[in-house]
Design a protein around this motif. Sequence first.
Motif, PDB file in Angstrom:
ATOM      1  N   GLY A  72       0.770  -1.234   0.000  1.00 41.10           N
ATOM      2  CA  GLY A  72       0.000   0.000   0.000  1.00 41.10           C
ATOM      3  C   GLY A  72       0.802   1.287   0.000  1.00 41.10           C
ATOM      4  N   PHE A  73       2.101   1.203  -0.226  1.00 42.65           N
ATOM      5  CA  PHE A  73       2.948   2.397  -0.211  1.00 42.65           C
ATOM      6  C   PHE A  73       3.234   2.885  -1.636  1.00 42.65           C
ATOM      7  CE2 PHE A  73       3.984   0.028   3.613  1.00 42.65           C
ATOM      8  CZ  PHE A  73       4.025   1.012   4.599  1.00 42.65           C
ATOM      9  N   ASP A  74       3.449   4.186  -1.765  1.00 41.33           N
ATOM     10  CA  ASP A  74       4.035   4.728  -2.982  1.00 41.33           C
ATOM     11  C   ASP A  74       5.544   4.513  -2.884  1.00 41.33           C
ATOM     12  OD1 ASP A  74       1.584   5.665  -3.950  1.00 41.33           O
ATOM     13  OD2 ASP A  74       1.777   7.545  -2.841  1.00 41.33           O
ATOM     14  N   VAL A  75       6.173   4.158  -3.989  1.00 36.31           N
ATOM     15  CA  VAL A  75       7.597   3.810  -3.955  1.00 36.31           C
ATOM     16  C   VAL A  75       8.354   4.552  -5.043  1.00 36.31           C
ATOM     17  CG1 VAL A  75       9.304   1.946  -4.042  1.00 36.31           C
ATOM     18  CG2 VAL A  75       7.029   1.501  -3.093  1.00 36.31           C
ATOM     19  N   GLU A  76       9.507   5.088  -4.668  1.00 37.19           N
ATOM     20  CA  GLU A  76      10.443   5.647  -5.631  1.00 37.19           C
ATOM     21  C   GLU A  76      11.795   4.992  -5.406  1.00 37.19           C
ATOM     22  OE1 GLU A  76      10.603   9.866  -6.090  1.00 37.19           O
ATOM     23  OE2 GLU A  76       8.477  10.131  -5.591  1.00 37.19           O
ATOM     24  N   THR A  77      12.522   4.740  -6.484  1.00 39.11           N
ATOM     25  CA  THR A  77      13.810   4.065  -6.360  1.00 39.11           C
ATOM     26  C   THR A  77      14.941   4.980  -6.818  1.00 39.11           C
ATOM     27  OG1 THR A  77      13.632   3.081  -8.569  1.00 39.11           O
ATOM     28  CG2 THR A  77      12.771   1.795  -6.713  1.00 39.11           C
TER      29      THR A  77
END
Length: 279
Positions: A72-77
Amino acid sequence: MRALCATDLSAASEAAIENETCLECLGRIGVDTIHLVTVVPANVHSGMPGVNFEERRRRGLDQYREVIEAAGFDVETHVVRGTPYRRINGIAETVHADLSVVSSRGQSPLENRVIGSTARNLARTTVVPLLVNRVERATDDPEVLREDLFRRVLFATDFSENAERAFDAFSYLRHATEEAALVHVRSPKDEDADIDPRERLAERASTLETWGIETRIEVRHGDPADEILAVESEVTPSAVLVGSKGRSRIRRLLLGSVSEEIVAQATGNVFLVPPPRAV
């Protein structure tokens, strides 16, 4: 809230980042965005025959991304090159992270030296609150030692300004905290203090109890790090919450501070709150 999770794609990092309970705890304290960061050390060259480190690490982060997005998280790499702790601190500032997370086995044999040294250097220089997430030692398939990251918190205070700043972290940790132990270690210069430390601890305990957190207080005498670690062994908290006293770059690099000893020797997780960064 934004959390930066640093990884070297080791088994220790994977255990922490993909642990369902750990992710749930981050969600409880208000984290909704996670920045996954891996740093290719500057001395590792992309031109080495048959090796593309950046691409391999990006694929590794993509695997983590799928797990974290499913939670349920927004993710950036971010795949970057340089000195790990410096790049992690730089990205934390750039993305306005509210906290950083790094896993550590609490030891530094050759195969774990990169993540071990990174955790230690971040403890000295972090620009945002830092969670050192402990994983099992001496195993190829490690597990997180304290999955419920903040369920039971040991808060150590000397009543300094930055200790109070660390206590303020309960404003969001309380959503994942059920029990707390508040500890002060007295030194000889405290003996003539006007206010009994038990009274000061009781005031803070009252605040936590209004939030439904079962709280105990304890005053000890002796070496601060030794006594705090002794309490940790007795109450087995999920995390030790402590403020870092470093006021300058030079002081932060000095060895032997109480917070550094706790980061190095604590059995469970450590949540370290640094002083405000100078503008």
